[in-house]
Write an enzyme that holds these catalytic residues in place. Structure first.
Site, PDB file in Angstrom:
ATOM      1  CG  HIS A 119      -1.854  -1.114   1.369  1.00 51.43           C
ATOM      2  ND1 HIS A 119      -1.714  -2.106   2.313  1.00 51.43           N
ATOM      3  CD2 HIS A 119      -2.976  -1.416   0.672  1.00 51.43           C
ATOM      4  CE1 HIS A 119      -2.720  -2.965   2.198  1.00 51.43           C
ATOM      5  NE2 HIS A 119      -3.485  -2.586   1.209  1.00 51.43           N
TER       6      HIS A 119
ATOM      7  N   GLY B   6      -2.817  -1.696  -7.358  1.00 47.75           N
ATOM      8  CA  GLY B   6      -1.678  -2.617  -7.363  1.00 47.75           C
ATOM      9  C   GLY B   6      -1.868  -3.746  -8.369  1.00 47.75           C
TER      10      GLY B   6
HETATM   11  P1  AMP Z   1      -6.464  -3.948  -0.391  1.00 47.69           P
HETATM   12  O1  AMP Z   1      -6.289  -3.108   0.834  1.00 47.69           O
HETATM   13  O2  AMP Z   1      -5.961  -5.341  -0.251  1.00 47.69           O
HETATM   14  O3  AMP Z   1      -7.841  -3.843  -0.980  1.00 47.69           O
HETATM   15  O4  AMP Z   1      -5.504  -3.321  -1.479  1.00 47.69           O
HETATM   16  C1  AMP Z   1      -5.554  -1.951  -1.792  1.00 47.69           C
HETATM   17  C2  AMP Z   1      -4.656  -1.684  -2.977  1.00 47.69           C
HETATM   18  O5  AMP Z   1      -3.329  -2.091  -2.647  1.00 47.69           O
HETATM   19  C3  AMP Z   1      -5.060  -2.494  -4.214  1.00 47.69           C
HETATM   20  O6  AMP Z   1      -4.888  -1.679  -5.375  1.00 47.69           O
HETATM   21  C4  AMP Z   1      -4.081  -3.643  -4.193  1.00 47.69           C
HETATM   22  O7  AMP Z   1      -3.824  -4.182  -5.475  1.00 47.69           O
HETATM   23  C5  AMP Z   1      -2.844  -2.950  -3.647  1.00 47.69           C
HETATM   24  N1  AMP Z   1      -1.924  -3.936  -3.072  1.00 47.69           N
HETATM   25  C6  AMP Z   1      -2.212  -4.926  -2.188  1.00 47.69           C
HETATM   26  N2  AMP Z   1      -1.118  -5.668  -1.940  1.00 47.69           N
HETATM   27  C7  AMP Z   1      -0.120  -5.162  -2.713  1.00 47.69           C
HETATM   28  C8  AMP Z   1       1.251  -5.496  -2.915  1.00 47.69           C
HETATM   29  N3  AMP Z   1       1.834  -6.528  -2.298  1.00 47.69           N
HETATM   30  N4  AMP Z   1       1.975  -4.742  -3.767  1.00 47.69           N
HETATM   31  C9  AMP Z   1       1.405  -3.689  -4.424  1.00 47.69           C
HETATM   32  N5  AMP Z   1       0.116  -3.312  -4.273  1.00 47.69           N
HETATM   33  C10 AMP Z   1      -0.635  -4.035  -3.430  1.00 47.69           C
END
Ligand code: AMP
Length: 297
Positions: free
Chosen positions: A37, A147
């Site tokens: 994030h 991401g």
């Molecule tokens: P989430 O909180 O899991 O819904 O993720 C929020 C954003 O963070 C989304 O765009 C995900 O794709 C991105 N994200 C989650 N994990 C990663 C990671 N390991 N590397 C890069 N972006 C990430």
């Protein structure tokens, strides 16, 4: 950094920023923030003058049998991580603010959204697209950063922006991994020590299949078999899917052709924890590997 709870307040702030001629980039998250994030927040800071991050565990993207209630939450740590990575406004509404009692509009999706994640979690992307559209309207961004970790989600969001004519540039940032290769995820906290060690098999399967493509493998079924075989070396794994497909359409051709962009997609349970990971690879334009059916012609 200011924490915003109300849509009306977010609207006024976003309007003021726009009127002053500054650009807004948003980073939607469900919190329990990690370095993945943080990398998105830094990217957003490179793109725009003001970074807004949304912190909201969105109930409509969880099926009744999924982990909405126990999804990890830690507001204090999230606020520190967001602030130290350049976020000026943390939009953190209550569920009732986003979905009041008389809420009656959900987006309907078709096409690539129905495959893979869409097949195993049928209402998931509808919930994602609806909440992201609501965040776009609440925060009025010029850019939104997502991401690659959630690869199919990035396709769904790009489609949403095209179909509903949002004037927003979608930027995709690479997956951030632990030193040993495990893709960072808020859900990794669910893994026992043993499951954490076994979870490495996902990135290992992606690397093995990527190597096979680099060494000339072009047959989709063989590439998929390589991933399945690698994953099954861990007995406690339960595979939802492990598949190679066209990176733009998620179509599944028999063979990959010169210049084609390929994505390898995996979703699998390690114990009770569902993990996803992916890798992108392009077949060279000047591909000197002929698909097997050309060999004897
Ligand atoms: P989430 O909180 O899991 O819904 O993720 C929020 C954003 O963070 C989304 O765009 C995900 O794709 C991105 N994200 C989650 N994990 C990663 C990671 N390991 N590397 C890069 N972006 C990430």
């Amino acid at each position: 950094m200011k924490v915003i709870k109300k849509i009306s307040e977010m609207h006024s702030i976003a309007e003021e920023i726009r009127l002053s001629g500054r650009k807004i980039a948003i980073v939607p998250t469900m919190g329990y923030l990690h370095r993945g994030h943080a990398s998105l927040m830094k990217k957003a800071g490179e793109l725009a003058d003001v970074v807004i991050s949304t912190l909201f565990v969105n109930p409509t993207q969880f099926a009744p049998n999924e982990d909405f209630e126990k999804y990890p939450r830690d507001f204090d740590s999230d606020a520190i991580i967001a602030e130290s990575n350049g976020v000026s406004y943390l939009f953190n509404p209550e569920v009732k603010e986003m979905y009041p009692d008389n809420f009656n509009t959900m987006l309907g999706l078709s096409g690539a959204a129905k495959k893979f994640e869409g097949a195993f979690r049928p209402s998931h992307f509808q919930g994602v697209a609806t909440i992201v559209a609501k965040f776009f309207n609440a925060t009025k961004p010029h850019y939104a950063v997502f991401g690659q970790k959630d690869y199919q989600q990035t396709l769904v969001i790009k489609q949403l922006v095209r179909d509903l004519n949002f004037d927003i540039k979608i930027v995709i940032a690479p997956t951030v991994r632990e030193d040993d290769g495990l893709a960072m995820s808020s859900r990794n906290v669910y893994l026992s020590a043993e499951e954490r060690a076994s979870a490495l098999i996902l990135s290992h399967a992606l690397t093995t299949a990527t190597n096979a493509i680099e060494n000339g493998e072009r047959v989709r079924k063989i590439i998929n078999a390589i991933m399945h075989q690698t994953l099954r070396s861990v007995p406690q794994i339960r595979i939802d899917y492990a598949s190679s497909c066209d990176a733009d359409t998620l179509d599944e051709p028999d063979d990959f052709l010169p210049g084609q962009h390929v994505v390898l997609l995996i979703a699998a349970y390690m114990g009770k924890t569902r993990l996803i990971d992916n890798a992108l690879i392009s077949i060279p334009e000047q591909d000197n590997i002929k698909p097997y059916y050309f060999v004897n012609q």
